[in-house]
Design a protein around this motif. Sequence first.
Motif, PDB file in Angstrom:
ATOM      1  N   ASP A  52       0.835  -1.341  -0.179  1.00  0.00           N
ATOM      2  CA  ASP A  52       0.013  -0.032   0.026  1.00  0.00           C
ATOM      3  C   ASP A  52       0.969   1.262  -0.051  1.00  0.00           C
ATOM      4  OD1 ASP A  52      -2.428  -1.159   0.160  1.00  0.00           O
ATOM      5  OD2 ASP A  52      -2.218  -1.474   2.299  1.00  0.00           O
ATOM      6  N   SER A  54       1.866   5.117   0.681  1.00  0.00           N
ATOM      7  CA  SER A  54       1.124   5.954   1.566  1.00  0.00           C
ATOM      8  C   SER A  54       1.089   7.486   0.891  1.00  0.00           C
ATOM      9  CB  SER A  54       1.964   6.103   2.811  1.00  0.00           C
ATOM     10  OG  SER A  54       1.588   7.081   3.538  1.00  0.00           O
ATOM     11  N   ALA A  55      -0.141   8.040   0.950  1.00  0.00           N
ATOM     12  CA  ALA A  55      -0.302   9.375   0.753  1.00  0.00           C
ATOM     13  C   ALA A  55       0.537  10.358   1.603  1.00  0.00           C
ATOM     14  CB  ALA A  55      -1.700   9.680   0.722  1.00  0.00           C
ATOM     15  N   ILE A  73       1.508  11.275  -3.510  1.00  0.00           N
ATOM     16  CA  ILE A  73       0.456  10.757  -3.907  1.00  0.00           C
ATOM     17  C   ILE A  73      -0.878  11.212  -3.414  1.00  0.00           C
ATOM     18  CG2 ILE A  73      -1.034   8.375  -3.795  1.00  0.00           C
ATOM     19  CD1 ILE A  73       1.620   7.036  -3.569  1.00  0.00           C
ATOM     20  N   VAL A  74      -1.939  11.704  -4.379  1.00  0.00           N
ATOM     21  CA  VAL A  74      -3.038  12.421  -3.961  1.00  0.00           C
ATOM     22  C   VAL A  74      -4.255  11.590  -3.879  1.00  0.00           C
ATOM     23  CG1 VAL A  74      -4.808  14.123  -4.844  1.00  0.00           C
ATOM     24  CG2 VAL A  74      -2.480  14.313  -5.493  1.00  0.00           C
ATOM     25  N   TRP A  75      -4.353  10.392  -4.603  1.00  0.00           N
ATOM     26  CA  TRP A  75      -5.062   9.310  -4.423  1.00  0.00           C
ATOM     27  C   TRP A  75      -4.841   8.068  -5.154  1.00  0.00           C
ATOM     28  CZ3 TRP A  75      -6.853   7.452  -9.028  1.00  0.00           C
ATOM     29  CH2 TRP A  75      -7.137   8.275  -9.850  1.00  0.00           C
ATOM     30  N   THR A  76      -5.249   6.947  -4.651  1.00  0.00           N
ATOM     31  CA  THR A  76      -4.948   5.397  -5.194  1.00  0.00           C
ATOM     32  C   THR A  76      -6.387   4.987  -5.425  1.00  0.00           C
ATOM     33  OG1 THR A  76      -4.783   4.420  -3.256  1.00  0.00           O
ATOM     34  CG2 THR A  76      -2.995   5.424  -4.090  1.00  0.00           C
ATOM     35  N   LYS A  77      -6.513   3.996  -6.466  1.00  0.00           N
ATOM     36  CA  LYS A  77      -7.851   3.390  -6.494  1.00  0.00           C
ATOM     37  C   LYS A  77      -7.325   2.230  -6.990  1.00  0.00           C
ATOM     38  CE  LYS A  77     -12.019   3.228  -9.078  1.00  0.00           C
ATOM     39  NZ  LYS A  77     -12.932   3.827 -10.018  1.00  0.00           N
ATOM     40  N   GLN A  84      -3.275  -0.711  -8.722  1.00  0.00           N
ATOM     41  CA  GLN A  84      -3.638   0.229  -8.325  1.00  0.00           C
ATOM     42  C   GLN A  84      -3.343   1.340  -9.276  1.00  0.00           C
ATOM     43  OE1 GLN A  84      -2.645   1.302  -4.142  1.00  0.00           O
ATOM     44  NE2 GLN A  84      -1.757  -0.524  -4.004  1.00  0.00           N
ATOM     45  N   LEU A  86      -2.776   5.380  -9.576  1.00  0.00           N
ATOM     46  CA  LEU A  86      -2.342   6.402  -8.827  1.00  0.00           C
ATOM     47  C   LEU A  86      -2.368   7.814  -9.447  1.00  0.00           C
ATOM     48  CD1 LEU A  86       1.390   4.710  -7.979  1.00  0.00           C
ATOM     49  CD2 LEU A  86      -0.984   4.712  -6.613  1.00  0.00           C
ATOM     50  N   CYS A  87      -2.636   8.664  -8.489  1.00  0.00           N
ATOM     51  CA  CYS A  87      -2.509  10.060  -8.998  1.00  0.00           C
ATOM     52  C   CYS A  87      -1.562  10.726  -8.085  1.00  0.00           C
ATOM     53  CB  CYS A  87      -4.127  10.825  -8.729  1.00  0.00           C
ATOM     54  SG  CYS A  87      -4.123  12.446  -9.251  1.00  0.00           S
TER      55      CYS A  87
END
Length: 93
Positions: A52, A54-55, A73-77, A84, A86-87
């Motif tokens: 995982d 981390s943001a 990292i702003v978000w993950t999906k 995943q 990543l943004c």
Amino acid sequence: MSDEKRRATRSPNFRYAKLVLPDAGDGEQVFPIILRDTSAEGAGAMYIGKDDLSATDTFLLRDAEGDERKVRIVWTKQVADFVQMLCMVFADD
């Protein structure tokens, strides 16, 4: 209508890169990614792995030529088992 929230124009360009997380010593954790697109503000990527990301950490985005930029990292999906999206936003000082 897309729910994409980027203000800057994106340039699609799939390429291999690494997210690098330096540790307290001289070592580092390396997470291979595929960059999906970049803009002046950040990048989108795909990570395949069990970790995982981390943001709250600041990573180094290292390209195939060895050039580096700081990113957060702003978000993950999660889109599949161990995959995943990543943004990331550039966090250069």
